[in-house]
Design a protein around this motif. Structure first.
Motif, short mmCIF file in Angstrom:
data_model
loop_
_atom_site.label_atom_id
_atom_site.label_comp_id
_atom_site.label_asym_id
_atom_site.label_seq_id
_atom_site.Cartn_x
_atom_site.Cartn_y
_atom_site.Cartn_z
N MET A 96 0.83 -1.19 0.00
CA MET A 96 0.00 0.00 0.00
C MET A 96 0.87 1.25 0.00
SD MET A 96 -2.88 -1.07 2.80
CE MET A 96 -3.66 0.54 2.64
N THR A 97 0.43 2.28 -0.70
CA THR A 97 1.16 3.52 -0.75
C THR A 97 0.97 4.29 0.56
OG1 THR A 97 -0.69 4.71 -1.71
CG2 THR A 97 0.80 3.62 -3.24
N THR A 102 -2.49 6.11 4.92
CA THR A 102 -3.02 7.24 5.67
C THR A 102 -4.54 7.32 5.56
OG1 THR A 102 -0.97 8.46 5.28
CG2 THR A 102 -2.90 9.73 5.99
N ALA A 103 -5.05 7.11 4.35
CA ALA A 103 -6.49 7.16 4.15
C ALA A 103 -7.19 6.04 4.92
CB ALA A 103 -6.82 7.05 2.66
N ARG A 104 -6.57 4.86 4.94
CA ARG A 104 -7.19 3.75 5.67
C ARG A 104 -7.22 4.05 7.18
NH1 ARG A 104 -5.59 -2.55 5.04
NH2 ARG A 104 -6.86 -2.24 3.18
N MET A 105 -6.11 4.58 7.71
CA MET A 105 -6.08 4.90 9.14
C MET A 105 -7.08 5.99 9.49
SD MET A 105 -2.05 4.62 10.24
CE MET A 105 -1.46 5.75 8.99
N PHE A 110 -12.20 7.67 11.82
CA PHE A 110 -13.52 8.29 11.69
C PHE A 110 -14.62 7.29 12.04
CE2 PHE A 110 -11.69 11.34 8.33
CZ PHE A 110 -11.25 12.18 9.33
N ARG A 111 -14.44 6.02 11.64
CA ARG A 111 -15.45 5.00 11.94
C ARG A 111 -15.55 4.79 13.45
NH1 ARG A 111 -15.89 0.07 13.41
NH2 ARG A 111 -13.64 -0.20 13.53
N GLN A 112 -14.40 4.72 14.13
CA GLN A 112 -14.41 4.54 15.57
C GLN A 112 -15.05 5.74 16.26
OE1 GLN A 112 -10.36 3.79 16.68
NE2 GLN A 112 -10.31 1.75 15.78
#
Length: 231
Positions: A96-97, A102-105, A110-112
């Motif tokens: 992953m780039t 960063t987007a996944r984290m 945000f989900r949490q």
């Protein structure tokens, strides 16, 4: 000072865009632009090059010529170099780039946060509904006790007043119970302004109608039983 760029060759896994232009990784944007123009002149199909070579040059310049894409490419390039030095096979996560990670984290954070906010809102709705339920039950019990004690004095007008009072208190009790069981229905009224809606959902109206009908029926049964019960 840029080096002489080699002839482009399509090798998907081994392409280094800096080497393609004969540049160092710390090259400036101006150096990248000049190197691209010079390479494009040499490898243009009209100058004896191939369309594949031009496509590769355009692809490389589209990455290195864009600051954000270049930063992403440099990050992945460093990670790949570290993997090769450590002789570690690239795992799916490692491929992953930087921006993908960063987007996944950020999405997970945000989900949490959204889950925590929803849990807090549901807890507040249940607590508010429990407060409403306790207050209305107290007034309902008082109304029932006074009504049965004074049933001999009930006239038709007072019976109607008592009926409406009991119906209102029973409806409030029903709303308190539904607020505890389904806090999302209680929160829906608060969210109307945020959702830019004038009316709540059909599910809210259905629950409300059930509560009102049940409260009316129970209140009517109470008043009738008090009237027919001998004093």
């Amino acid at each position: 000072m840029s080096k002489q760029a080699p002839a482009p060759a399509r090798a998907e896994d081994d392409i280094d865009y800096y080497e393609l232009f004969g540049l160092e990784p710390n090259a400036t944007a101006e150096q990248i632009r000049h190197a691209y123009r010079a390479a494009a002149k040499r490898h243009h199909p009209d100058a004896g090059g191939t369309p594949e070579a031009m496509d590769l040059l355009n692809e490389a310049y589209a990455v290195l010529g864009d600051p954000l894409k270049r930063h992403e490419y440099d990050t992945e390039r460093r990670l790949e170099a570290e993997r090769r030095r450590a002789k570690i096979a690239p795992a799916p996560e490692a491929e992953m780039t930087y921006f993908d990670m960063t987007a996944r984290m950020q999405a997970e954070l945000f989900r949490q946060q959204a889950d925590l906010l929803n849990a807090q809102r549901a807890a507040w709705a249940r607590q508010s509904a429990a407060t409403t339920l306790s207050n209305t039950l107290m007034w309902l019990c008082l109304s029932l006790v006074l009504g049965f004690l004074l049933r001999a004095e009930l006239t038709r007008q007072l019976a109607w007043v008592w009926f409406l009072l009991n119906a209102g208190l029973l409806a409030a009790t029903g709303f308190g119970i539904t607020g505890i069981l389904w806090p999302d229905l209680r929160l829906e009224l608060l969210d109307l302004s945020f959702k830019r809606r004038l009316l709540p959902s059909r599910r809210w109206w259905k629950r409300t109608l059930i509560v009102i009908c049940a409260a009316t029926a129970i209140s009517a049964a109470i008043v009738i039983s008090a009237l027919v019960m001998p004093s």
